[in-house]
Design an enzyme around this catalytic site. Structure first.
Site, mmCIF file in Angstrom:
data_model
loop_
_atom_site.group_PDB
_atom_site.id
_atom_site.type_symbol
_atom_site.label_atom_id
_atom_site.label_comp_id
_atom_site.label_asym_id
_atom_site.label_seq_id
_atom_site.Cartn_x
_atom_site.Cartn_y
_atom_site.Cartn_z
ATOM 1 N N GLY A 1 0.787 -1.223 0.000
ATOM 2 C CA GLY A 1 0.000 0.000 0.000
ATOM 3 C C GLY A 1 0.816 1.269 0.000
ATOM 4 O O GLY A 1 0.276 2.327 0.280
ATOM 5 N N GLY A 2 2.118 1.168 -0.301
ATOM 6 C CA GLY A 2 2.911 2.379 -0.524
ATOM 7 C C GLY A 2 3.710 2.871 0.659
ATOM 8 O O GLY A 2 4.509 3.792 0.515
ATOM 9 N N LYS B 1 -7.068 5.319 -2.828
ATOM 10 C CA LYS B 1 -7.852 5.309 -4.060
ATOM 11 C C LYS B 1 -9.052 6.239 -3.909
ATOM 12 O O LYS B 1 -9.679 6.271 -2.850
ATOM 13 C CB LYS B 1 -8.342 3.881 -4.352
ATOM 14 C CG LYS B 1 -7.204 2.923 -4.664
ATOM 15 C CD LYS B 1 -7.648 1.479 -4.698
ATOM 16 C CE LYS B 1 -6.441 0.569 -4.898
ATOM 17 N NZ LYS B 1 -6.742 -0.849 -4.608
ATOM 18 N N HIS C 1 -2.352 1.466 -12.412
ATOM 19 C CA HIS C 1 -2.622 0.429 -11.416
ATOM 20 C C HIS C 1 -3.881 -0.305 -11.883
ATOM 21 O O HIS C 1 -4.971 0.246 -11.843
ATOM 22 C CB HIS C 1 -2.843 1.069 -10.030
ATOM 23 C CG HIS C 1 -3.340 0.109 -8.975
ATOM 24 N ND1 HIS C 1 -2.879 0.134 -7.688
ATOM 25 C CD2 HIS C 1 -4.246 -0.892 -9.020
ATOM 26 C CE1 HIS C 1 -3.487 -0.826 -6.989
ATOM 27 N NE2 HIS C 1 -4.325 -1.447 -7.779
ATOM 28 N N VAL D 1 -12.656 -2.565 -0.970
ATOM 29 C CA VAL D 1 -13.644 -1.482 -1.016
ATOM 30 C C VAL D 1 -14.309 -1.449 -2.397
ATOM 31 O O VAL D 1 -15.531 -1.340 -2.517
ATOM 32 C CB VAL D 1 -12.953 -0.124 -0.733
ATOM 33 C CG1 VAL D 1 -13.933 1.037 -0.905
ATOM 34 C CG2 VAL D 1 -12.318 -0.094 0.655
ATOM 35 N N GLU E 1 13.478 -2.897 -6.640
ATOM 36 C CA GLU E 1 12.889 -3.145 -7.959
ATOM 37 C C GLU E 1 13.272 -2.005 -8.890
ATOM 38 O O GLU E 1 13.517 -0.887 -8.441
ATOM 39 C CB GLU E 1 11.345 -3.156 -7.865
ATOM 40 C CG GLU E 1 10.766 -4.418 -7.301
ATOM 41 C CD GLU E 1 9.243 -4.390 -7.216
ATOM 42 O OE1 GLU E 1 8.629 -3.330 -7.469
ATOM 43 O OE2 GLU E 1 8.679 -5.440 -6.895
ATOM 44 N N LYS E 2 13.275 -2.267 -10.181
ATOM 45 C CA LYS E 2 13.326 -1.199 -11.175
ATOM 46 C C LYS E 2 12.094 -0.320 -10.944
ATOM 47 O O LYS E 2 10.998 -0.846 -10.699
ATOM 48 C CB LYS E 2 13.282 -1.820 -12.582
ATOM 49 C CG LYS E 2 13.197 -0.824 -13.711
ATOM 50 C CD LYS E 2 14.567 -0.341 -14.128
ATOM 51 C CE LYS E 2 14.470 0.766 -15.175
ATOM 52 N NZ LYS E 2 15.752 1.494 -15.295
ATOM 53 N N ARG F 1 -8.304 -10.319 0.550
ATOM 54 C CA ARG F 1 -9.522 -9.870 1.230
ATOM 55 C C ARG F 1 -10.525 -9.384 0.189
ATOM 56 O O ARG F 1 -10.170 -9.218 -0.972
ATOM 57 C CB ARG F 1 -9.182 -8.696 2.166
ATOM 58 C CG ARG F 1 -8.610 -7.511 1.387
ATOM 59 C CD ARG F 1 -8.516 -6.234 2.175
ATOM 60 N NE ARG F 1 -8.204 -5.109 1.313
ATOM 61 C CZ ARG F 1 -6.977 -4.733 0.947
ATOM 62 N NH1 ARG F 1 -5.926 -5.418 1.366
ATOM 63 N NH2 ARG F 1 -6.802 -3.698 0.157
HETATM 64 C C1 MV4 Z 1 6.031 0.642 -7.751
HETATM 65 C C2 MV4 Z 1 5.955 1.790 -8.571
HETATM 66 C C3 MV4 Z 1 6.841 1.878 -9.636
HETATM 67 N N1 MV4 Z 1 7.752 0.901 -9.843
HETATM 68 N N2 MV4 Z 1 6.956 -0.296 -8.016
HETATM 69 C C4 MV4 Z 1 2.655 1.977 -4.612
HETATM 70 C C5 MV4 Z 1 1.849 1.124 -3.712
HETATM 71 C C6 MV4 Z 1 2.548 -0.182 -3.614
HETATM 72 N N3 MV4 Z 1 1.614 -1.247 -3.729
HETATM 73 C C7 MV4 Z 1 3.528 -0.181 -4.741
HETATM 74 N N4 MV4 Z 1 3.496 1.117 -5.350
HETATM 75 C C8 MV4 Z 1 4.274 1.398 -6.419
HETATM 76 N N5 MV4 Z 1 5.214 0.455 -6.729
HETATM 77 C C9 MV4 Z 1 7.788 -0.153 -9.024
HETATM 78 N N6 MV4 Z 1 8.720 -1.089 -9.254
HETATM 79 C C10 MV4 Z 1 4.992 2.745 -8.286
HETATM 80 C C11 MV4 Z 1 4.158 2.571 -7.205
HETATM 81 C C12 MV4 Z 1 3.217 3.636 -6.972
HETATM 82 C C13 MV4 Z 1 1.857 3.460 -7.188
HETATM 83 C C14 MV4 Z 1 1.334 2.233 -7.562
HETATM 84 C C15 MV4 Z 1 -0.009 2.073 -7.764
HETATM 85 C C16 MV4 Z 1 -0.859 3.152 -7.586
HETATM 86 C C17 MV4 Z 1 -0.371 4.378 -7.215
HETATM 87 C C18 MV4 Z 1 0.981 4.548 -7.000
HETATM 88 C C19 MV4 Z 1 1.467 5.784 -6.618
HETATM 89 C C20 MV4 Z 1 2.803 5.950 -6.420
HETATM 90 C C21 MV4 Z 1 3.680 4.886 -6.582
#
Ligand code: MV4
Length: 445
Positions: free
Chosen positions: A164-165, A237, A208, A295, A200-201, A292
């Site tokens: 979840g960030g 979200k 998303h 929402v 990760e890269k 789970r």
């Molecule tokens: C990332 C990414 C870019 N590259 N991983 C944010 C929540 C978590 N579940 C993982 N996230 C991210 N992972 C890599 N390798 C960018 C995000 C991300 C993000 C992902 C989905 C929805 C919104 C986001 C907002 C900022 C960063």
């Protein structure tokens, strides 16, 4: 067959579960904190048990209090909803130990997906695409620098216990590694009591897109298409929709197959979601699995005509699923209506709802637990409800959403309605032209 289900949650999701139980002829038990005495889930359930003080740790997160409520009411099963104990492997285990069915996955499935490095290793073995990066934990600054050189900048450091960030760090060059490594580890330790981090890269400007799945106790797994959740702010979200405006028949087939492989790899039982990052070339990468009900499950329900809570309960009762996949037949959009001020950095705005009119009409669904006179307590999330519209096309679903948002009257607290009204009129949003970065540059008029 379950005769009685205890719902270990509050708010709109508690109501959502009670409604389906009613339709299935299953009795319900609500649990509530002293702050939620006047909540609708308490009034709608057949029985209600007070489980403690307002603080979540004293009530909705207090396993002993919830188990006591289940014992005294003779509940056969517990539905955890989302948040609180929904992805707590220990709670799932304690339910099993007490002969009460946890309506969700086993402790082992929750643990395997809860640790992100373990989840990623499992996905690689199953042939599900993951974001390129190092395998396993980062052990030192030197190793992190060497690995980042190999992977190529920009890279992202994530907590293995995260999700979840929380506690993520994007690193653009070697000079930033030392600080990012140290702060990511410290944040992980403080937030999750586990300082393990991995690399990760960094995928720039991704979408998303998540795939809803269901699996039963007999090894059948199916997917129910995707939800686009790119409209987020600080990992919260705000809008979700299905189908994704970025989806193609080919991409859905490939992502659906990958999601089924992911769930099958852990013999997943219950409904769940595989989250993917999708880049501009339509490459997709496994991000995490939510074990789970979410929402935003309603948009899927509307486009595939399928009650996900009913299926989740049936799966827990040992019924078989059909095993076929589901394609969207309509377009649905969900706006989260929160007690937050969109003109003031989305600051929470708890308090009394003095006047309420809820929209209706063709193609409109409202899942909400509030009423005129209800007081939104400051202790929990600020969601007032979800407004979902459904139509033949995306454009019509947006038009219906704008109309329904215009009808909605909520007085006494600030809400996200003005934000959604402006978003529905935004040209790029209407074109389906957005990534997870969209809201960073969106400003309220
Ligand atoms: C990332 C990414 C870019 N590259 N991983 C944010 C929540 C978590 N579940 C993982 N996230 C991210 N992972 C890599 N390798 C960018 C995000 C991300 C993000 C992902 C989905 C929805 C919104 C986001 C907002 C900022 C960063």
């Amino acid at each position: 067959m379950f005769k009685k289900i205890l719902i270990a949650n509050r708010g709109e999701i508690a109501l959502r579960v009670i409604r389906t139980c009613r339709e299935m002829g299953i009795k319900t038990v609500a649990v509530y904190s002293t702050a939620d005495r006047d909540s609708l889930h308490v009034k709608f359930a057949d029985e209600a048990v007070c489980i403690g003080k307002p603080q979540s740790s004293d009530s909705y997160l207090n396993i002993a209090h919830i188990m006591a409520a289940a014992e005294i009411t003779n509940a056969d099963a517990i539905h955890p909803g989302y948040g609180f104990l929904a992805e707590n492997a220990r709670f799932s285990q304690i339910c099993a130990d007490h002969g009460i069915k946890f309506i969700g996955p086993t402790p082992d499935m929750i643990s395997k997906m809860g640790d992100k490095i373990t989840a990623k290793e499992t996905m690689i073995k199953a042939g599900v695409p993951v974001v390129p990066g190092g395998e396993g934990l980062l052990e030192s600054i030197e190793q992190t620098k060497a690995l980042a050189k190999e992977v190529g900048y920009p890279v992202i450091l994530k907590a293995t216990a995260g999700g979840g960030g929380k506690g993520m760090r994007v690193v653009w060059s070697e000079e930033e590694i030392e600080k990012a490594y140290t702060t990511a580890k410290m944040e992980a330790a403080a937030s999750f009591k586990n300082d393990g981090i991995y690399m990760e890269k960094f995928v720039e400007e991704p979408r998303h897109i998540e795939i809803q799945v269901a699996g039963d106790q007999y090894g059948n797994v199916c997917h129910l298409s995707e939800r686009d959740c790119s409209i987020q702010r600080r990992h919260q979200k705000l809008v979700e929709e299905s189908p994704s405006p970025f989806m193609t028949a080919d991409l859905r087939a490939r992502m659906g197959e990958a999601a089924i492989k992911a769930a099958a790899a852990i013999n997943y039982e219950s409904v769940g979601t595989i989250e993917f990052l999708v880049d501009k070339h339509r490459n997709f990468y496994f991000m995490e699995m939510n074990t789970r009900i979410q929402v935003e499950h309603c948009v899927t329900e509307e486009v595939v005509s399928y009650d996900l809570i009913k299926e989740q309960i049936k799966i827990a009762m040992g019924e078989k699923i059909s095993g076929r996949n589901y394609e969207p037949q309509l377009h649905a959009i969900e706006c989260r209506i929160n007690a937050e001020d969109p003109y003031n950095d989305f600051r929470p705005s708890p308090g009394k709802i003095t006047n309420l009119f809820t929209p209706g009409g063709h193609g409109v669904r409202v899942d909400s637990h509030v009423y005129a006179g209800y007081v939104i307590p400051p202790y929990y999330d600020s969601m007032i409800g979800k407004l979902i519209t459904v139509a033949q096309t995306r454009e019509e679903a947006i038009d219906t959403m704008y109309r329904a948002l215009s009808e909605y009257v909520i007085e006494g607290v600030k809400t996200t309605i003005p934000f959604h009204l402006q978003l529905m009129q935004n040209e790029d949003f209407r074109k389906g032209n957005f990534t997870t970065k969209f809201l960073e540059s969106f400003t309220m008029k």
